[in-house]
Design a protein around this motif. Structure first.
Motif, PDB file in Angstrom:
ATOM      1  N   VAL A   7       0.856  -1.188   0.000  1.00  0.00           N
ATOM      2  CA  VAL A   7       0.000   0.000   0.000  1.00  0.00           C
ATOM      3  C   VAL A   7       0.890   1.235   0.000  1.00  0.00           C
ATOM      4  N   GLN A   8       0.503   2.221  -0.800  1.00  0.00           N
ATOM      5  CA  GLN A   8       1.225   3.485  -0.837  1.00  0.00           C
ATOM      6  C   GLN A   8       0.255   4.602  -0.446  1.00  0.00           C
ATOM      7  N   TYR A   9       0.629   5.379   0.573  1.00  0.00           N
ATOM      8  CA  TYR A   9      -0.176   6.503   1.047  1.00  0.00           C
ATOM      9  C   TYR A   9       0.494   7.782   0.577  1.00  0.00           C
ATOM     10  N   SER A  10      -0.282   8.649  -0.054  1.00  0.00           N
ATOM     11  CA  SER A  10       0.226   9.907  -0.579  1.00  0.00           C
ATOM     12  C   SER A  10      -0.336  11.040   0.277  1.00  0.00           C
ATOM     13  N   ILE A  11       0.560  11.865   0.830  1.00  0.00           N
ATOM     14  CA  ILE A  11       0.131  12.933   1.742  1.00  0.00           C
ATOM     15  C   ILE A  11       0.729  14.256   1.282  1.00  0.00           C
ATOM     16  N   ARG A  12      -0.073  15.318   1.432  1.00  0.00           N
ATOM     17  CA  ARG A  12       0.418  16.671   1.146  1.00  0.00           C
ATOM     18  C   ARG A  12      -0.304  17.658   2.039  1.00  0.00           C
ATOM     19  N   GLY A  13       0.245  18.839   2.144  1.00  0.00           N
ATOM     20  CA  GLY A  13      -0.371  19.901   2.937  1.00  0.00           C
ATOM     21  C   GLY A  13       0.517  20.331   4.088  1.00  0.00           C
ATOM     22  N   SER A  14       0.160  21.455   4.657  1.00  0.00           N
ATOM     23  CA  SER A  14       0.959  21.995   5.765  1.00  0.00           C
ATOM     24  C   SER A  14       0.526  21.381   7.087  1.00  0.00           C
TER      25      SER A  14
END
Length: 115
Positions: A105-112
């Motif tokens: 599984v690959q989790y993609s995260i972005r944001g401050s």
């Protein structure tokens, strides 16, 4: 998976991929081994990989931000990705739960850290 998948045949791979460099994230994983022992694991960075035994059960994955809080659920159907609110107006934690260990599984995260 972003790089070469270096799993053994008896391992599963959970991978956190940061889509920006606004803040450093921590992936926290809890699981039950085949012996019944409950284990916890965490690592911090922009890209983090966790190798679990394939026979792991009751796997829980969530994320925090260094210097910030816990990563909250977002509405992935909305391009703005707003936080989801529950019936009480609270923002639930983004937690992934698996009865059996997924192979990869690959989790993609972005944001401050402030959003």
């Amino acid at each position: 998976v972003s790089d070469v998948d270096e799993r053994e045949d008896s391992e599963s791979l959970l991978e956190l991929i940061s889509r920006d460099y606004h803040c450093v994230r921590t992936m926290q994983v809890a699981y039950t081994e085949s012996s019944g022992a409950r284990r916890e694991w965490s690592s911090t960075g922009y890209n983090v990989k966790c190798h679990l035994p394939s026979e792991a059960r009751n796997v829980e994955v969530h994320f925090t931000v260094v210097g910030g809080g816990t990563v909250r659920k977002v509405d992935r159907r909305d391009p703005e990705l707003p936080w989801i609110e529950d019936a009480n107006g609270k923002h639930p934690i983004e937690k992934f739960v698996y009865a059996t260990c997924p192979p990869c599984v690959q989790y993609s995260i972005r944001g401050s850290s402030l959003h």
